[in-house]
Design a protein around this motif. Structure first.
Motif: not given
Length: 885
Positions: A1-13
């Motif tokens: 599942m995708t919840d095993q990875f850290a998240t990032v926002s477009l602003d951060q990218l």
């Protein structure tokens, strides 16, 4: 599942080194949405930014396959076939494997087999022997044969290419040119994709998930409509009000069954949104892709290619196919000669043409469409030397050159959608050419059929109009979007959640264990809950609706919304005052002017008797339904053939005495053979050998039966066969043609009319009416017959292979069984022959006077009177008019 990875926002990218980032999306739609969101994030302080590499998974796999091709020992095939080529191979394999069995739909079996093949690898499904089914065992045989065929042809499909890319990354053969991978739009990860991501992480690639979470809607309303039509009207009215209140806002209507309701959606939105100050409909986007073959320009191109294939293969073409090409246009003179092309199509219909030769087709252009005629000559010159069997690449070049010679896509300027369609068709031809490794050499007809199928299976949707503030989408298209308000309609319990659709070739136990998509009710319920949550996060205001009934079916709300209270719909717009409907009953046209020719013969009077408005529209206005294209087995062709054969017989046999002599000395059968063969040469030229033999044999039997009755009559002489007569009443002049007139032994006349194909004839109900119909025989008897040649018999003959029947009226005994005396019919019990003829004469003259005066009442005595009406839309039978005193 995708919840095993850290998240990032477009602003951060946007703050990182975007050159080392790959954003992997679930499809092209998500990729475009991310680009739009990045563009919206620009400001006066930051007007330019470097956009990271954003690509859908399918595009990245194709890119990785190209990269892998440069790796030694990668074991890549020479060609990768697309989904269409893969389907062709699956069909070929299944048809070969099941040659001894009957499959109702090989194409459907191929589609399901391809899905099963992909499911097994994507979800790493294992099928233990104890759960195997007969269907799975047959599929496994097909799958083995399919992969053997791919290997033998040095090909691989997308699924096998994915497997090789996966293996190459795990082995370290394929190094990624990025250091950060961002997943966008993936609600879940299949085992294969999870394994691929793990292999990337082993190469020190950071895997992140794009944070697209949005707050749930602050205002959620549930609305109920009586039926789907009213539900769409409510949603369209809501959208109109929102756009009026906030012209700069962005709104959406999300429909569960958008593809099925797209016509209703357009109608409801156009009525609700109205037009702008320039008279143009307000813009909105409907995210529905139609098959490319349904777009007018592509339909025209395919129609032209089909008629070329017919001319090459058969040396002639059917008018139906020619008509499709001519009416579609997209050729030289497409606008200026549209009426001429339509006239060519109408001509073949009226002439009941079954086939048109190449020479006949070319000759018609001179008088109807000279610009297209010149282009057609160029096209013919191009394809005459290019029809031999060839590979698909060659056919692609030929198709392009032929269409260019014809002037495709026409001389008119293309709007945005049409331009995109032409580009898509050009891309379709490129894709068609890439099927060469799968198809090999083929003939022209097969190549055109394959291109048509490819166009039918290729969806196309024009690009979104950026100026539109309203989007109409399906569930999947709305996921991840953001608007100021959305209306979600069609939320019934059979839509959210939907019924599971497990692949029939994989055992259900194996699908359930792998938790494969669409396999179980639990899986569908989980998807429905996720989709419902995503819909609530699309806008701060969400309206959720469902219909109570659809036809006779009662509908229930989705469990997702069943607990919400129902709110009444209230609009802020000011209700307009109801309009008073004005009605005007117009049933009187202008009188017929002298010198105006009226075509139609006795049918003019007959139609006036059935429905005056029908007669006025058809014969005064010249409007009628366009005849359908002729068919070889058309009943009318059979009737014309029989009429012609009987006409030829009586032109060779002048009277009953000659008939008896030929019957006595055995020459009658030879005469019948001669007449039937001559009639067949004239009327059955389009029939095949077998069908023509059957029809001539049938005609011989009917003629023998009819002439056997003719021999039992009293003596007669043939006076006229297929003779034309003219009759006038004031400015009305009519021509009529009678099948046959006999002079009887007392000098009086018998008028005979043949009804081919009908053995149960009986004119009583037609002739005893107040306004009689079926008037050909009464018309002649009462109006045209002079004192020197009084009519004594009206004979209607039903010619059928089962029986030959005679019906009608007679004044005397002339030996024809089936005819009745006047007083034997109830309505004429108190009439003599002469009084009946006089009454008919007055009725017919009254009907003629009605027509001359322009009477056009929309009334019929019986429903069957307009059974064969060819101007039904003019009668407007669905409307009711208020009573007018």
């Amino acid at each position: 599942m995708t919840d095993q990875f850290a998240t990032v926002s477009l602003d951060q990218l946007s703050q990182q080194d975007t050159g080392s980032i790959l954003i992997l999306t679930v499809n092209n739609r998500h990729a475009r949405r991310i680009v739009a969101e990045l563009s919206a994030g620009l400001s006066e302080t930051r007007q330019v930014m470097e956009v990271p590499d954003i690509v859908p998974l399918s595009g990245w796999l194709a890119r990785a396959a190209d990269q892998l091709s440069f790796v030694p020992d990668s074991d890549l095939a020479s060609h990768t076939v697309d989904a269409f080529g893969s389907q062709l191979l699956w069909q070929r394999v299944i048809a070969d494997e099941e040659s001894d069995h009957v499959l109702l739909d090989v194409a459907q079996a191929a589609r399901l087999a391809a899905q099963a093949d992909q499911l097994l690898d994507e979800w790493q499904i294992s099928v233990p022997p104890e759960v195997e089914t007969a269907e799975f065992q047959r599929f496994r045989t097909w799958r083995d044969r399919y992969r053997q065929t791919l290997a033998a042809m040095d090909l691989e499909d997308g699924n096998l290419a994915y497997e090789k890319i996966h293996a190459a990354i795990r082995r370290g053969w394929l190094r990624m040119p990025f250091s950060t991978l961002v997943l966008a739009g993936f609600n879940e990860l299949s085992p294969r994709l999870s394994s691929l991501l793990d292999a990337m992480r082993e190469q020190d690639i950071e895997v992140l998930v794009l944070d697209t979470t949005a707050p749930a809607a602050g205002m959620v309303r549930r609305l109920v409509a009586p039926d789907p039509d009213n539900e769409w009207r409510m949603a369209a009215r809501w959208a109109s009000d929102k756009l009026s209140q906030d012209p700069g806002g962005r709104y959406a209507i999300v429909a569960a069954r958008l593809e099925a309701d797209v016509v209703l959606a357009h109608r409801s939105l156009r009525n609700a949104l109205g037009r702008d100050v320039h008279g143009r409909p307000h813009a909105y986007n409907v995210a529905v892709a139609r098959p490319l073959s349904e777009w007018p320009l592509v339909r025209a191109a395919l129609a032209w290619l089909r008629i070329v294939a017919q001319f090459v293969q058969k040396k002639y073409c059917e008018p139906r196919d020619l008509g499709q090409a001519l009416l579609a246009g997209a050729c030289a003179g497409d606008l200026h000669e549209a009426s001429g092309r339509a006239a060519m199509d109408a001509l073949w219909r009226k002439q009941a043409k079954v086939k048109v030769s190449l020479a006949e087709f070319g000759d018609l252009f001179d008088s109807h469409a000279p610009l297209l005629g010149a282009a057609w000559k160029d096209c013919v010159a191009a394809w005459l030397e290019q029809t031999a069997t060839a590979d698909i690449d060659t056919w692609t070049r030929r198709f392009r050159s032929w269409l260019q010679a014809l002037g495709f896509p026409g001389q008119s300027s293309l709007d945005s959608h049409a331009y995109q369609v032409v580009e898509a068709f050009d891309g379709l031809l490129d894709r068609f050419g890439r099927q060469a490794p799968v198809v090999g050499s083929t003939g022209l007809s097969a190549a055109v059929a394959m291109l048509t199928r490819l166009a039918r299976e290729t969806p196309f949707q024009p690009q979104r109009d950026p100026s539109a503030r309203l989007d109409v989408l399906g569930f999947l298209e709305s996921e991840g979007g953001r608007w100021d308000g959305i209306w979600v309609l069609g939320l019934t319990d059979n839509v959210l959640p939907a019924a599971p659709k497990p692949n029939p070739f994989i055992p259900l136990a194996a699908l359930r264990k792998a938790n494969a998509p669409r396999a179980t009710p639990e899986r569908e319920l989980h998807w429905a809950s996720s989709m419902y949550d995503a819909l609530l996060a699309c806008a701060p205001e969400v309206c959720l609706s469902h219909a109570q009934h659809e036809g006779e079916s009662e509908l229930r709300p989705s469990p997702c919304i069943a607990g919400l209270p129902v709110t009444e719909m209230s609009m802020d717009t000011e209700l307009q005052a109801s309009c008073v409907l004005e009605c005007m009953l117009d049933e009187q046209g202008p009188a017929l002017q002298a010198g105006r020719a009226t075509r139609g013969g006795i049918a003019v009077i007959d139609t006036q008797a059935r429905n005056p408005l029908w007669a006025f529209v058809k014969y005064r206005l010249g409007a009628s339904q366009l005849p359908d294209y002729a068919d070889v087995a058309d009943q009318n062709a059979r009737g014309v053939f029989l009429h012609k054969a009987i006409e030829l017989v009586w032109r060779l046999v002048p009277d009953q005495q000659s008939l008896r002599e030929r019957n006595t000395d055995g020459r009658l059968d030879a005469l019948l053979q001669q007449a039937v063969q001559q009639a067949a040469d004239e009327c059955l030229e389009d029939y095949g050998v077998v069908l023509r033999a059957l029809e001539t044999e049938r005609a011989m039997k009917i003629l023998r039966d009819w002439l056997a009755l003719e021999l039992t009559r009293t003596e007669f002489t043939i006076r006229d066969v297929e003779q034309s007569y003219q009759w006038s009443h004031g400015p009305l002049e009519l021509n009529l043609r009678l099948d046959r007139i006999d002079q009887l032994n007392d000098g009086r006349l018998a008028v005979i009319d043949y009804k081919a194909g009908d053995s149960n004839i009986d004119p009583r109900s037609d002739w005893m009416r107040q306004r009689p119909v079926g008037l050909q025989l009464p018309f002649y008897a009462s109006v045209l017959a002079g004192e020197d040649h009084a009519v004594a018999a009206l004979v209607m003959v039903g010619l059928h292979a089962k029986a030959v029947n005679v019906k009608g009226l007679v004044d005397g005994d002339y030996g024809l069984e089936g005819l009745s005396a006047v007083n034997e019919w109830p309505a004429f019990a108190d009439h003599s022959w002469d009084t009946l003829m006089a009454e008919w004469r007055r009725t017919i003259e009254s009907l003629a006077q009605e027509y001359v005066a322009g009477v056009a009442r929309n009334e019929s005595l019986r429903p069957d009177d307009i059974k064969y009406c060819d101007v039904l839309p003019f009668l407007r039978l669905n409307e009711e008019y208020p009573h007018v005193d």
